[in-house]
Scaffold this motif. Structure first.
Motif, PDB file in Angstrom:
ATOM      1  N   TYR A 133       0.820  -1.203  -0.216  1.00  0.00           N
ATOM      2  CA  TYR A 133      -0.146   0.125   0.043  1.00  0.00           C
ATOM      3  C   TYR A 133       0.964   1.265   0.073  1.00  0.00           C
ATOM      4  CZ  TYR A 133      -3.603  -3.365   1.067  1.00  0.00           C
ATOM      5  OH  TYR A 133      -4.352  -4.403   1.236  1.00  0.00           O
ATOM      6  N   ILE A 134       1.961   1.156   0.826  1.00  0.00           N
ATOM      7  CA  ILE A 134       2.854   2.389   0.535  1.00  0.00           C
ATOM      8  C   ILE A 134       3.610   2.623  -0.508  1.00  0.00           C
ATOM      9  CG2 ILE A 134       4.841   3.675   1.964  1.00  0.00           C
ATOM     10  CD1 ILE A 134       2.137   3.075   3.479  1.00  0.00           C
ATOM     11  N   VAL A 135       4.016   1.339  -1.091  1.00  0.00           N
ATOM     12  CA  VAL A 135       4.675   1.126  -2.498  1.00  0.00           C
ATOM     13  C   VAL A 135       3.715   2.098  -3.518  1.00  0.00           C
ATOM     14  CG1 VAL A 135       5.490  -0.153  -4.260  1.00  0.00           C
ATOM     15  CG2 VAL A 135       6.091  -0.720  -2.072  1.00  0.00           C
ATOM     16  N   ALA A 136       2.314   1.835  -3.289  1.00  0.00           N
ATOM     17  CA  ALA A 136       1.550   2.237  -4.353  1.00  0.00           C
ATOM     18  C   ALA A 136       1.312   3.834  -4.023  1.00  0.00           C
ATOM     19  CB  ALA A 136      -0.010   1.568  -4.007  1.00  0.00           C
ATOM     20  N   ALA A 137       1.346   4.175  -2.788  1.00  0.00           N
ATOM     21  CA  ALA A 137       1.318   5.638  -2.429  1.00  0.00           C
ATOM     22  C   ALA A 137       2.718   6.401  -3.052  1.00  0.00           C
ATOM     23  CB  ALA A 137       1.066   5.887  -0.897  1.00  0.00           C
ATOM     24  N   HIS A 138       3.679   5.520  -3.020  1.00  0.00           N
ATOM     25  CA  HIS A 138       4.939   6.009  -3.495  1.00  0.00           C
ATOM     26  C   HIS A 138       4.869   6.664  -5.081  1.00  0.00           C
ATOM     27  CE1 HIS A 138       9.212   7.030  -3.415  1.00  0.00           C
ATOM     28  NE2 HIS A 138       9.801   6.052  -3.583  1.00  0.00           N
ATOM     29  N   PHE A 139       4.630   5.354  -5.684  1.00  0.00           N
ATOM     30  CA  PHE A 139       4.229   5.669  -7.127  1.00  0.00           C
ATOM     31  C   PHE A 139       3.306   6.539  -7.519  1.00  0.00           C
ATOM     32  CE2 PHE A 139       1.411   4.567 -10.934  1.00  0.00           C
ATOM     33  CZ  PHE A 139       2.210   4.775 -11.804  1.00  0.00           C
ATOM     34  N   LEU A 140       2.250   6.765  -6.970  1.00  0.00           N
ATOM     35  CA  LEU A 140       1.393   7.822  -7.054  1.00  0.00           C
ATOM     36  C   LEU A 140       1.886   9.052  -6.825  1.00  0.00           C
ATOM     37  CD1 LEU A 140      -2.053   6.171  -5.932  1.00  0.00           C
ATOM     38  CD2 LEU A 140      -1.238   6.454  -8.041  1.00  0.00           C
ATOM     39  N   ALA A 141       2.706   9.267  -5.833  1.00  0.00           N
ATOM     40  CA  ALA A 141       3.540  10.802  -5.423  1.00  0.00           C
ATOM     41  C   ALA A 141       4.414  10.885  -6.600  1.00  0.00           C
ATOM     42  CB  ALA A 141       4.141  10.579  -4.147  1.00  0.00           C
ATOM     43  N   ALA A 142       5.042  10.025  -6.973  1.00  0.00           N
ATOM     44  CA  ALA A 142       5.976  10.361  -8.436  1.00  0.00           C
ATOM     45  C   ALA A 142       5.208  10.588  -9.497  1.00  0.00           C
ATOM     46  CB  ALA A 142       6.876   9.116  -8.589  1.00  0.00           C
ATOM     47  N   THR A 143       3.926  10.087  -9.623  1.00  0.00           N
ATOM     48  CA  THR A 143       2.931  10.382 -10.655  1.00  0.00           C
ATOM     49  C   THR A 143       2.568  11.967 -10.487  1.00  0.00           C
ATOM     50  OG1 THR A 143       2.314   8.221 -10.994  1.00  0.00           O
ATOM     51  CG2 THR A 143       0.748   9.928 -11.919  1.00  0.00           C
ATOM     52  N   LEU A 144       2.188  12.454  -9.175  1.00  0.00           N
ATOM     53  CA  LEU A 144       1.963  13.667  -8.774  1.00  0.00           C
ATOM     54  C   LEU A 144       3.065  14.552  -9.267  1.00  0.00           C
ATOM     55  CD1 LEU A 144      -0.018  15.760  -7.715  1.00  0.00           C
ATOM     56  CD2 LEU A 144       0.944  15.311  -5.424  1.00  0.00           C
ATOM     57  N   LEU A 145       4.108  14.216  -9.037  1.00  0.00           N
ATOM     58  CA  LEU A 145       5.363  15.198  -9.459  1.00  0.00           C
ATOM     59  C   LEU A 145       5.369  15.209 -10.893  1.00  0.00           C
ATOM     60  CD1 LEU A 145       8.091  16.516  -9.036  1.00  0.00           C
ATOM     61  CD2 LEU A 145       9.322  14.351  -9.223  1.00  0.00           C
ATOM     62  N   LEU A 146       5.045  14.220 -11.800  1.00  0.00           N
ATOM     63  CA  LEU A 146       5.290  14.265 -13.113  1.00  0.00           C
ATOM     64  C   LEU A 146       3.967  15.163 -13.832  1.00  0.00           C
ATOM     65  CD1 LEU A 146       6.104  13.262 -16.170  1.00  0.00           C
ATOM     66  CD2 LEU A 146       4.685  11.277 -15.777  1.00  0.00           C
ATOM     67  N   THR A 147       3.047  15.231 -12.946  1.00  0.00           N
ATOM     68  CA  THR A 147       1.781  16.120 -13.294  1.00  0.00           C
ATOM     69  C   THR A 147       2.188  17.488 -13.228  1.00  0.00           C
ATOM     70  OG1 THR A 147       0.074  14.403 -12.311  1.00  0.00           O
ATOM     71  CG2 THR A 147      -0.667  16.748 -12.677  1.00  0.00           C
ATOM     72  N   ALA A 148       2.903  17.782 -12.070  1.00  0.00           N
ATOM     73  CA  ALA A 148       3.331  19.198 -11.730  1.00  0.00           C
ATOM     74  C   ALA A 148       4.387  19.637 -12.696  1.00  0.00           C
ATOM     75  CB  ALA A 148       4.021  19.312 -10.276  1.00  0.00           C
ATOM     76  N   ALA A 149       5.212  18.981 -13.281  1.00  0.00           N
ATOM     77  CA  ALA A 149       6.227  18.862 -14.291  1.00  0.00           C
ATOM     78  C   ALA A 149       5.607  19.260 -15.771  1.00  0.00           C
ATOM     79  CB  ALA A 149       7.145  17.873 -14.309  1.00  0.00           C
ATOM     80  N   ALA A 150       4.650  18.289 -16.048  1.00  0.00           N
ATOM     81  CA  ALA A 150       3.997  18.513 -17.315  1.00  0.00           C
ATOM     82  C   ALA A 150       3.208  19.956 -17.260  1.00  0.00           C
ATOM     83  CB  ALA A 150       2.992  17.519 -17.559  1.00  0.00           C
ATOM     84  N   VAL A 151       2.634  20.273 -16.096  1.00  0.00           N
ATOM     85  CA  VAL A 151       1.793  21.605 -15.999  1.00  0.00           C
ATOM     86  C   VAL A 151       2.610  22.656 -16.322  1.00  0.00           C
ATOM     87  CG1 VAL A 151       0.358  23.059 -14.703  1.00  0.00           C
ATOM     88  CG2 VAL A 151      -0.306  20.334 -15.026  1.00  0.00           C
TER      89      VAL A 151
END
Length: 328
Positions: A133-151
């Motif tokens: 579950y924490i590993v999944a959260a880690h991936f989603l946090a990395a995806t949030l970073l990619l979102t901010a970078a793309a924006v």
């Protein structure tokens, strides 16, 4: 209040090229952190450094006895440091522009704080001994970073280029453009459940898995992805020729089927490590593409004669003219 950045801005000015390069580098670095996280997992190196923030025994770096797993996990941690440097470069480049954009500065600082969040979640992942579950959260946090970078990258592009398409888009296209990132987020989230219930636990020892049937979750993941593909095709068909949204949707539809083929291949071949990493790379490209499509579609459909701006100004031009470019 005077800050070191404002002091630098009073003495130096950087050109738009430095900002463009820094913004693009931040996108590439965000994709890289997702991919290297996958490498850590499929090689069983998640606990290669069994402590955090130190690696082991108060040492930041792994010892020779820890072998290749320690090197891989420590390398991933070093990449987080490199990511901080890239985002720091972006913050400085944004502030030292002749006319700093507040929107770009906000995007750059947002990336910095998401990196901090991701580092903390990564530490909790180690402390929780790779809880899925924490590993999944880690991936989603990395995806949030990619979102901010793309924006942020999109905002930089808007500063440099004027779109050459009319502001008016069909109401149906605007609605589909809103739904595309939400539809793309669903397979990402369900994919974490497939990962959490699958065989790649991130460590060579026994690690608890999510209590789901891997086959059922994988089938659900594939069906949701197929629905997202249909959504993208409908959006593409409803967009006017030559519009940025149509071009970006076309790129999205080029990457998405390839990503699906990799997913099918890895599912039918017992999840080989190389295919899993390639699938993560594709997931990062697909998500960044969905975000960029959404940013190219206005927040509401324009209707009636008054909707077309005088002089044929485009949606991107209107966005630029209403953006406050003054620094904080």
């Amino acid at each position: 209040m005077r800050t070191p950045l404002s002091w630098l801005a009073g003495r130096y000015t950087w050109g738009p090229r430095s900002l463009r390069m820094a913004a693009l580098a931040s996108v590439a670095a965000a994709v890289a952190i997702i991919v290297t996280g996958g490498v850590v997992r499929v090689t069983g190196s998640g606990l290669g450094c069994p402590q955090w923030p130190s690696c082991t025994g108060g040492r930041l770096a792994p010892t020779a006895e820890m072998g290749v797993h320690g090197v891989i996990e420590f390398g991933n941690r070093l990449l987080t440091g490199a990511l901080c440097l890239v985002v720091g470069w972006l913050v400085i480049a944004a502030r030292l522009q002749r006319e700093p954009s507040r929107a770009v500065l906000r995007g750059a600082w947002a990336q910095f704080w998401v990196i901090v969040l991701n580092a903390v979640v990564g530490g909790v992942t180690v402390w929780m001994r790779l809880s899925p579950y924490i590993v999944a959260a880690h991936f989603l946090a990395a995806t949030l970073l990619l979102t901010a970078a793309a924006v942020t990258w999109d905002r930089v592009q808007r500063l440099e280029h004027d779109a050459s398409v009319p502001a008016v888009l069909p109401q149906r296209a605007v609605a589909l453009g809103r739904w595309l990132p939400a539809g793309t987020a669903l397979p990402l989230v369900v994919g974490t459940a497939a990962t959490g219930s699958g065989p790649h636990a991130g460590d060579s020892s026994d690690v608890n898995r999510m209590p789901f049937d891997w086959t059922d979750v994988t089938v659900a993941h594939g069906l949701i992805a197929a629905g997202c593909l249909v959504l993208g095709v409908r959006l593409f068909a409803g967009l006017p020729e030559g519009s940025p949204a149509r071009r970006r949707t076309g790129a999205f539809l080029t990457v998405f089927p390839a990503q699906g083929l990799v997913g099918v291949f890895q599912s039918l071949t017992s999840l080989p490590a190389a295919a899993v990493v390639l699938h993560l790379f594709g997931a990062a490209l697909v998500w960044a593409g969905a975000v960029r499509v959404a940013l190219a579609v206005p927040s509401r459909p324009a209707t009636g004669p008054a909707a077309q701006p005088a002089g044929g100004r485009s949606f991107a031009q209107l966005t630029r003219s209403t953006t406050d470019t003054s620094p904080r």
